[in-house]
Design a protein around this motif. Structure first.
Motif, mmCIF file in Angstrom:
data_model
loop_
_atom_site.group_PDB
_atom_site.id
_atom_site.type_symbol
_atom_site.label_atom_id
_atom_site.label_comp_id
_atom_site.label_asym_id
_atom_site.label_seq_id
_atom_site.Cartn_x
_atom_site.Cartn_y
_atom_site.Cartn_z
ATOM 1 N N ASP A 13 -1.417 -7.997 9.383
ATOM 2 C CA ASP A 13 -2.853 -7.863 9.606
ATOM 3 C C ASP A 13 -3.376 -6.639 8.864
ATOM 4 O O ASP A 13 -2.629 -5.733 8.512
ATOM 5 C CB ASP A 13 -3.187 -7.812 11.102
ATOM 6 N N MET A 14 -4.670 -6.633 8.600
ATOM 7 C CA MET A 14 -5.266 -5.606 7.753
ATOM 8 C C MET A 14 -5.109 -4.206 8.349
ATOM 9 O O MET A 14 -4.827 -3.252 7.625
ATOM 10 C CB MET A 14 -6.734 -5.924 7.504
ATOM 11 N N ALA A 15 -5.271 -4.066 9.661
ATOM 12 C CA ALA A 15 -5.152 -2.748 10.281
ATOM 13 C C ALA A 15 -3.751 -2.170 10.073
ATOM 14 O O ALA A 15 -3.602 -0.990 9.748
ATOM 15 C CB ALA A 15 -5.468 -2.850 11.774
ATOM 16 N N THR A 16 -2.730 -2.997 10.222
ATOM 17 C CA THR A 16 -1.356 -2.537 10.030
ATOM 18 C C THR A 16 -1.104 -2.172 8.577
ATOM 19 O O THR A 16 -0.497 -1.138 8.281
ATOM 20 C CB THR A 16 -0.355 -3.621 10.483
ATOM 21 N N LEU A 17 -1.584 -3.009 7.648
ATOM 22 C CA LEU A 17 -1.390 -2.727 6.225
ATOM 23 C C LEU A 17 -2.072 -1.416 5.843
ATOM 24 O O LEU A 17 -1.478 -0.580 5.158
ATOM 25 C CB LEU A 17 -1.919 -3.875 5.364
ATOM 26 N N LEU A 18 -3.312 -1.201 6.284
ATOM 27 C CA LEU A 18 -4.014 0.036 5.956
ATOM 28 C C LEU A 18 -3.287 1.248 6.526
ATOM 29 O O LEU A 18 -3.177 2.288 5.873
ATOM 30 C CB LEU A 18 -5.455 -0.015 6.446
ATOM 31 N N LYS A 19 -2.775 1.121 7.747
ATOM 32 C CA LYS A 19 -2.036 2.226 8.365
ATOM 33 C C LYS A 19 -0.791 2.559 7.553
ATOM 34 O O LYS A 19 -0.509 3.723 7.290
ATOM 35 C CB LYS A 19 -1.659 1.866 9.800
ATOM 36 N N GLU A 79 0.085 6.023 5.474
ATOM 37 C CA GLU A 79 1.336 6.755 5.699
ATOM 38 C C GLU A 79 2.069 7.037 4.394
ATOM 39 O O GLU A 79 2.898 7.938 4.327
ATOM 40 C CB GLU A 79 2.247 5.971 6.640
ATOM 41 N N ASN A 80 1.759 6.261 3.360
ATOM 42 C CA ASN A 80 2.414 6.418 2.065
ATOM 43 C C ASN A 80 1.506 7.032 1.007
ATOM 44 O O ASN A 80 1.707 6.832 -0.187
ATOM 45 C CB ASN A 80 2.967 5.071 1.594
ATOM 46 N N GLY A 81 0.482 7.761 1.447
ATOM 47 C CA GLY A 81 -0.318 8.543 0.512
ATOM 48 C C GLY A 81 -1.627 7.942 0.051
ATOM 49 O O GLY A 81 -2.348 8.577 -0.712
ATOM 50 N N PHE A 82 -1.965 6.717 0.480
ATOM 51 C CA PHE A 82 -3.261 6.146 0.114
ATOM 52 C C PHE A 82 -4.355 6.833 0.930
ATOM 53 O O PHE A 82 -4.128 7.229 2.073
ATOM 54 C CB PHE A 82 -3.296 4.647 0.408
ATOM 55 N N GLU A 83 -5.527 6.983 0.359
ATOM 56 C CA GLU A 83 -6.657 7.570 1.073
ATOM 57 C C GLU A 83 -7.790 6.560 1.150
ATOM 58 O O GLU A 83 -8.073 5.853 0.184
ATOM 59 C CB GLU A 83 -7.149 8.828 0.357
ATOM 60 N N PHE A 84 -8.430 6.484 2.324
ATOM 61 C CA PHE A 84 -9.546 5.577 2.542
ATOM 62 C C PHE A 84 -10.725 6.378 3.072
ATOM 63 O O PHE A 84 -10.557 7.286 3.877
ATOM 64 C CB PHE A 84 -9.174 4.477 3.555
ATOM 65 N N ASN A 135 -13.200 -1.422 14.082
ATOM 66 C CA ASN A 135 -12.923 -2.742 14.645
ATOM 67 C C ASN A 135 -12.043 -3.599 13.748
ATOM 68 O O ASN A 135 -11.900 -4.787 13.982
ATOM 69 C CB ASN A 135 -14.238 -3.491 14.917
ATOM 70 N N ILE A 136 -11.435 -3.007 12.741
ATOM 71 C CA ILE A 136 -10.583 -3.773 11.837
ATOM 72 C C ILE A 136 -9.468 -4.436 12.623
ATOM 73 O O ILE A 136 -8.817 -3.807 13.442
ATOM 74 C CB ILE A 136 -9.989 -2.874 10.734
#
Length: 90
Positions: A56-62, A66-71, A79-80
């Motif tokens: 799911d999108m929330a897990t992927l974004l998390k 954790e691996n250095g991506f910034e949002f 509510n994602i």
């Protein structure tokens, strides 16, 4: 020389697998129709360069954070991954 790739669990509706994606090639991530999945679009023609990721999108974004991506959250992203009930009036 070290090259980092993301290994994403993919599902095309029939087959489970994995896709190795260069982090800089990700253009967009959107929720998919099937619960528990999202679509990752990579650079190029988005009609054919979309991966159905079995996460799911929330897990992927998390995991990406954790691996250095910034949002940058511009509001409403809290509510994602949540299913929104819609009142149909019936």
């Amino acid at each position: 020389m070290s090259h980092k790739m993301l290994l994403l669990p993919v599902f095309d509706g029939q087959t489970m697998g994995a896709a190795a994606v260069a982090p800089g090639s990700i253009h967009m991530i959107r929720p998919a129709v099937m619960p528990g999945t999202c679509n990752v679009y990579i650079d190029g023609d988005q009609t054919v360069n979309a991966l159905g990721v079995y996460m799911d999108m929330a897990t992927l974004l998390k995991k990406l954070e954790e691996n250095g991506f910034e949002f940058l959250d511009l509001g409403g992203a809290k509510n994602i991954g949540m299913v929104q009930k819609q009142d149909s009036g019936h």
